[in-house]
Design an enzyme around this catalytic site. Structure first.
Site, PDB file in Angstrom:
ATOM      1  N   GLY A 196      22.698  26.126  22.971  1.00  0.00           N
ATOM      2  CA  GLY A 196      23.456  26.373  24.160  1.00  0.00           C
ATOM      3  C   GLY A 196      23.064  25.390  25.227  1.00  0.00           C
ATOM      4  O   GLY A 196      23.618  24.975  26.338  1.00  0.00           O
TER       5      GLY A 196
ATOM      6  N   GLY B  83      23.438  23.403  16.021  1.00  0.00           N
ATOM      7  CA  GLY B  83      23.282  23.906  14.995  1.00  0.00           C
ATOM      8  C   GLY B  83      23.787  23.034  13.638  1.00  0.00           C
ATOM      9  O   GLY B  83      23.165  22.747  12.812  1.00  0.00           O
TER      10      GLY B  83
ATOM     11  N   LYS C 230      36.799  25.388  18.336  1.00  0.00           N
ATOM     12  CA  LYS C 230      37.875  25.683  19.311  1.00  0.00           C
ATOM     13  C   LYS C 230      37.662  24.848  20.512  1.00  0.00           C
ATOM     14  O   LYS C 230      36.349  24.644  20.746  1.00  0.00           O
ATOM     15  CB  LYS C 230      37.539  27.186  19.533  1.00  0.00           C
ATOM     16  CG  LYS C 230      38.077  28.215  18.586  1.00  0.00           C
ATOM     17  CD  LYS C 230      37.637  29.593  19.196  1.00  0.00           C
ATOM     18  CE  LYS C 230      38.181  30.458  18.083  1.00  0.00           C
ATOM     19  NZ  LYS C 230      37.898  31.861  18.555  1.00  0.00           N
TER      20      LYS C 230
ATOM     21  N   ARG D 246      11.215  25.368  14.158  1.00  0.00           N
ATOM     22  CA  ARG D 246      10.904  25.664  15.635  1.00  0.00           C
ATOM     23  C   ARG D 246       9.828  25.974  15.771  1.00  0.00           C
ATOM     24  O   ARG D 246       9.267  25.814  17.268  1.00  0.00           O
ATOM     25  CB  ARG D 246      12.022  26.916  16.078  1.00  0.00           C
ATOM     26  CG  ARG D 246      13.438  26.550  16.223  1.00  0.00           C
ATOM     27  CD  ARG D 246      14.256  27.645  16.455  1.00  0.00           C
ATOM     28  NE  ARG D 246      15.614  27.425  16.749  1.00  0.00           N
ATOM     29  CZ  ARG D 246      16.570  28.116  17.125  1.00  0.00           C
ATOM     30  NH1 ARG D 246      16.229  29.375  17.252  1.00  0.00           N
ATOM     31  NH2 ARG D 246      17.826  27.897  17.551  1.00  0.00           N
TER      32      ARG D 246
END
Length: 391
Positions: A370, A347, A194, A36
């Site tokens: 996100g 990720g 999920k 990053r």
């Protein structure tokens, strides 16, 4: 999508306030992955080469505002950035009491912005304090673009000029190419544990894509919706109706959700658990589905070869365990070998790409987690909206 770009700005002799995402993993004071930090080097170097000074803003971890702890310090980040640039990068601890005066070619860093009271509340007064440190605000932090915070959103309104850095520009252009006017067929892979965490993304993509591929625990819920036994596999029984609705939606427009026809199962979730390949109709009550089978992997690979655009988020099996990694490996290699424009994010996806050595063959790898998912979902990213408003 209209916004000003750093590459088009005259930054000579100016001080640049640049929000980056250098939220890197640190263990015992040492950075374990500087990806990053390297991601925003192009923007910083551009400014330095044009004769500007740069004040870098980043968050680190999840500190509590107003209560700094040693592990919240960005000092290791500033040190590593300095090493990469060949410069000394000081941390400006007293930046509010003593406005920094940098010379052209210098780089400095503010303390962890999440320690500032009002940062997460998108406080306009704090944003103004940031903005007055320089002449131009640059947002190069796609990973935080889905958050409306003082250093990502309100500052764009307060700064004399607000623009997108090289990294943010590249992210938005790549995502736009993949989703707004993509060459078709468009295939999307959405996998994970999920359905509930990605239900709205699946719903949105069902309106846009030609093939919607689900994997992991999400696929188990879809298999359950089709009446297949899944044993003691991870699934969400209460979302079976949603899975059926999504399949019906994409089928109505001529697409499909291709589900596994064979799976790799084990009796327990462990790296060394004995594994076997079964037809989806033959999964036993005490089986756990931990990967797709070779037949299913081959079919997905064929879909990747016929696609013109591929969006990938999530592995299709427990790829961390070698015995359950083959499905994700075949998928990764198929995407890498496809002539389609491919974009990947998240990720676990990035970890799989690194593990199977296909990074060079993916057209664009998103740095956002996100933010990447919310863009796929069709949501407006607050930090991008703030730049658009200033365009």
């Amino acid at each position: 999508m209209l916004f000003k770009k750093l590459a088009d700005q005259n930054v000579s002799g100016k001080t640049i306030v640049m929000r980056v995402d250098m939220n890197v993993p640190i263990n015992n004071g040492a950075i374990t992955d500087d990806t990053r930090i390297r991601a925003s080097l192009d923007s910083i170097r551009f400014c330095l080469e044009q004769g500007a000074a740069v004040i870098v803003l980043t968050h680190l971890g999840r500190p509590k505002a107003g209560e700094p702890k040693p592990e919240d310090s960005v000092a290791p980040v500033a040190m590593r950035l300095g090493e990469l640039l060949g410069l000394n990068v000081p941390v400006l601890e007293n930046w509010r009491e003593h406005k920094p005066q940098l010379q052209a070619g210098q780089v400095a860093m503010l303390p962890n912005v999440r320690l500032n009271i009002g940062e997460k509340q998108n406080d306009s007064h704090l944003a103004m304090a940031y903005a007055t440190l320089g002449d131009i605000y640059v947002n190069d932090a796609f990973g935080t673009a889905h958050r409306a915070e003082a250093s990502t959103a309100a500052i764009a309104d307060a700064a004399p000029i607000a623009c997108a850095g090289m990294l943010l520009t590249a992210e938005l252009e790549a995502l736009g190419q993949a989703l707004q006017n993509p060459p078709r067929p468009l295939a999307a892979i959405v996998a994970g544990s999920k359905v509930s965490t990605k239900l709205t993304i699946l719903d949105s993509l069902a309106d846009q894509v030609d093939q919607l591929i689900v994997g992991g625990g999400i696929a188990n819920t879809f298999l359950l919706a089709q009446g297949f036994p899944i044993g003691k596999s991870l699934a969400e029984v209460d979302l079976v109706d949603d899975a059926r609705r999504i399949m019906a939606k994409i089928k109505a427009k001529g697409g499909e959700v291709p589900l596994p026809t064979d799976v790799v199962v084990a009796k327990q979730f462990a790296a060394g658990a004995p594994a076997s390949v079964k037809n989806v109709a033959d999964v036993a009550e005490d089986d756990m589905i931990l990967d797709i089978g070779p037949e299913s992997a081959c079919k997905l690979a064929q879909l990747m070869q016929s696609a013109q655009t591929i969006v990938w988020n999530g592995p299709v099996g427990v790829f961390e365990f070698p015995v359950f990694a083959q499905g994700t490996r075949v998928l990764a290699e198929a995407i890498a070998g496809s002539e389609a424009f491919s974009i990947a994010g998240g990720g676990d996806t990035l970890a799989a790409i690194a593990k199977f050595g296909v990074a060079e063959q993916i057209n664009y790898i998103s740095t956002g987690g996100g933010a990447f998912l919310e863009f796929l979902e069709g949501k407006t990213l607050p930090a991008v909206a703030a730049l658009t408003a200033r365009a």
